[in-house]
Design a protein around this motif. Sequence first.
Motif, short mmCIF file in Angstrom:
data_model
loop_
_atom_site.label_atom_id
_atom_site.label_comp_id
_atom_site.label_asym_id
_atom_site.label_seq_id
_atom_site.Cartn_x
_atom_site.Cartn_y
_atom_site.Cartn_z
N LYS A 32 0.80 -1.08 0.02
CA LYS A 32 -0.02 -0.04 -0.03
C LYS A 32 0.85 1.31 0.07
CE LYS A 32 -3.96 2.04 2.42
NZ LYS A 32 -4.70 2.04 3.62
N ALA A 33 0.66 2.04 -0.89
CA ALA A 33 1.71 3.38 -0.94
C ALA A 33 0.79 4.51 -1.74
CB ALA A 33 2.95 3.10 -1.68
N PHE A 34 1.06 5.74 -1.39
CA PHE A 34 0.75 6.81 -1.85
C PHE A 34 1.64 7.85 -2.49
CE2 PHE A 34 -1.60 11.22 -0.20
CZ PHE A 34 -1.64 11.67 -1.38
N LEU A 35 1.86 7.66 -3.82
CA LEU A 35 2.80 8.29 -4.49
C LEU A 35 2.05 9.87 -4.84
CD1 LEU A 35 4.02 5.63 -6.89
CD2 LEU A 35 4.59 5.77 -4.51
N VAL A 36 3.16 10.69 -4.66
CA VAL A 36 2.83 12.05 -5.16
C VAL A 36 4.08 12.61 -6.11
CG1 VAL A 36 2.82 14.63 -4.39
CG2 VAL A 36 1.35 12.97 -3.09
N ARG A 54 -0.82 18.94 4.99
CA ARG A 54 -1.13 17.77 5.87
C ARG A 54 -1.40 16.64 5.01
NH1 ARG A 54 -3.54 21.58 9.23
NH2 ARG A 54 -5.45 21.21 8.06
N ILE A 55 -2.01 16.83 3.66
CA ILE A 55 -2.31 15.67 2.92
C ILE A 55 -1.05 15.19 2.48
CG2 ILE A 55 -3.37 15.01 0.68
CD1 ILE A 55 -5.78 16.73 1.44
N LEU A 56 -0.15 16.05 1.58
CA LEU A 56 0.94 15.65 1.09
C LEU A 56 1.99 14.94 2.15
CD1 LEU A 56 2.17 18.65 -1.24
CD2 LEU A 56 0.56 16.54 -1.62
N ARG A 57 1.99 15.31 3.44
CA ARG A 57 2.61 14.45 4.49
C ARG A 57 2.27 13.17 4.82
NH1 ARG A 57 5.92 17.92 7.65
NH2 ARG A 57 5.74 20.16 6.87
N GLN A 58 0.86 12.76 4.28
CA GLN A 58 0.59 11.57 4.33
C GLN A 58 1.20 10.42 3.18
OE1 GLN A 58 -3.79 11.13 4.72
NE2 GLN A 58 -3.89 13.26 5.23
N ALA A 59 1.72 11.15 2.45
CA ALA A 59 2.44 10.46 1.03
C ALA A 59 3.51 9.45 1.69
CB ALA A 59 3.06 11.49 -0.02
N THR A 60 3.64 8.50 0.73
CA THR A 60 4.77 7.66 1.18
C THR A 60 5.97 8.13 0.60
OG1 THR A 60 2.92 5.82 0.79
CG2 THR A 60 5.17 5.08 1.28
N PHE A 61 5.77 8.44 -0.81
CA PHE A 61 7.00 8.85 -1.47
C PHE A 61 6.36 10.00 -2.40
CE2 PHE A 61 7.65 4.42 -1.24
CZ PHE A 61 9.03 4.44 -0.61
N GLN A 166 -6.41 15.03 -2.52
CA GLN A 166 -7.28 15.15 -1.84
C GLN A 166 -8.22 14.11 -1.93
OE1 GLN A 166 -9.10 19.02 -2.84
NE2 GLN A 166 -8.08 20.06 -1.69
N TRP A 167 -8.55 13.56 -3.14
CA TRP A 167 -9.32 12.40 -3.33
C TRP A 167 -8.63 11.12 -2.84
CZ3 TRP A 167 -9.50 7.58 -5.74
CH2 TRP A 167 -10.86 6.71 -5.81
N ILE A 168 -7.41 11.04 -3.10
CA ILE A 168 -6.81 10.02 -2.47
C ILE A 168 -6.70 9.84 -1.12
CG2 ILE A 168 -4.40 8.76 -2.52
CD1 ILE A 168 -3.99 9.73 -5.55
N ALA A 169 -6.34 10.88 -0.49
CA ALA A 169 -6.48 11.14 1.19
C ALA A 169 -7.86 10.54 1.72
CB ALA A 169 -5.90 12.63 1.59
N SER A 170 -8.72 10.89 0.83
CA SER A 170 -10.21 10.57 1.54
C SER A 170 -10.70 9.13 1.41
CB SER A 170 -11.10 11.51 0.75
OG SER A 170 -11.31 10.93 -0.52
N VAL A 171 -9.88 8.36 0.40
CA VAL A 171 -10.00 7.10 0.39
C VAL A 171 -8.95 6.19 0.96
CG1 VAL A 171 -11.65 7.21 -1.77
CG2 VAL A 171 -9.16 6.68 -2.02
N ILE A 181 -1.60 6.86 -7.08
CA ILE A 181 -0.85 8.01 -7.73
C ILE A 181 -1.54 9.29 -8.42
CG2 ILE A 181 -0.06 6.50 -9.82
CD1 ILE A 181 2.40 8.09 -9.80
N GLY A 182 -1.45 10.61 -8.14
CA GLY A 182 -2.17 11.27 -8.96
C GLY A 182 -0.86 11.54 -10.10
N VAL A 183 -1.93 11.58 -11.27
CA VAL A 183 -1.11 11.65 -12.47
C VAL A 183 -1.50 12.87 -13.47
CG1 VAL A 183 -0.86 9.21 -12.90
CG2 VAL A 183 -2.94 10.10 -13.77
N GLY A 184 -2.23 13.94 -12.91
CA GLY A 184 -2.34 15.38 -13.72
C GLY A 184 -3.03 14.87 -14.90
N GLY A 185 -2.33 15.58 -16.04
CA GLY A 185 -2.87 15.40 -17.19
C GLY A 185 -2.60 14.29 -18.07
#
Length: 192
Positions: A32-36, A54-61, A166-171, A181-185
């Motif tokens: 399980k990981a949250f990549l930013v 605060r959300i970014l501080r929850q990121a794994t990488f 924000q969506w990733i942190a909420s789920v 991972i958030g992938v922008g465009g």
Amino acid sequence: IQTIQLFGLPFVNATPSTWYTHIKTLLHNNEKAFLVTANPELVLRSLRDPAYNRILRQATFITPDGIGVTAASKRMGEPLTATLPGIETARELLRTADTLQKRVFLLGGRPEVMKSLIKQLAIRFPDIQFVGTFHGFGKEAEAATALKAAQADLILVALGAPKQEQWIASVYDQVDHGLFIGVGGAFDVWSG
Ligand code: UDP
């Protein structure tokens, strides 16, 4: 993997090949990981917006996306080894997901972009199982509900910053595994 503290955030300090090997291992091991992937715009937002920070501080990488971030790291005397573009990271993850026949969940982009994206990805990555595909204009809540049952291994979110983080942190706390991972465009690029 080594990190460097910059702008109050722990940035991955690695060559692209070390980083790609690392993320392939994460996916292989069902971690399980949250990549930013942080471009200068995202870094600036995190400095002005405490809730986003605060959300970014929850990121794994957090990876340096764009030479603006690596250039700033040099000026601050903490030079990062390399830029790690988010779109490349996302592409490596999809390649690995295909090889390992993983379950992939997609959220974001305009409705017509999502439609053609699904077709393109199914051709390029025939062994991926798509376990959720939602466009990003009004489907966020439905996607959050679907995610809980989807048992997804890789979740790509293209809502732009800050919405995607924000969506990733909420789920994130509602599932027991998955690489987020958030992938922008990226969906706009791949669907064309
Ligand atoms: N997007 C979305 N829902 C929204 C806003 C944006 O799905 O409410 C999508 C948009 O269609 C695009 C992606 O988010 O595919 C990234 O948007 P943008 O290029 O503005 O973000 P950036 O790459 O600059 O973070």
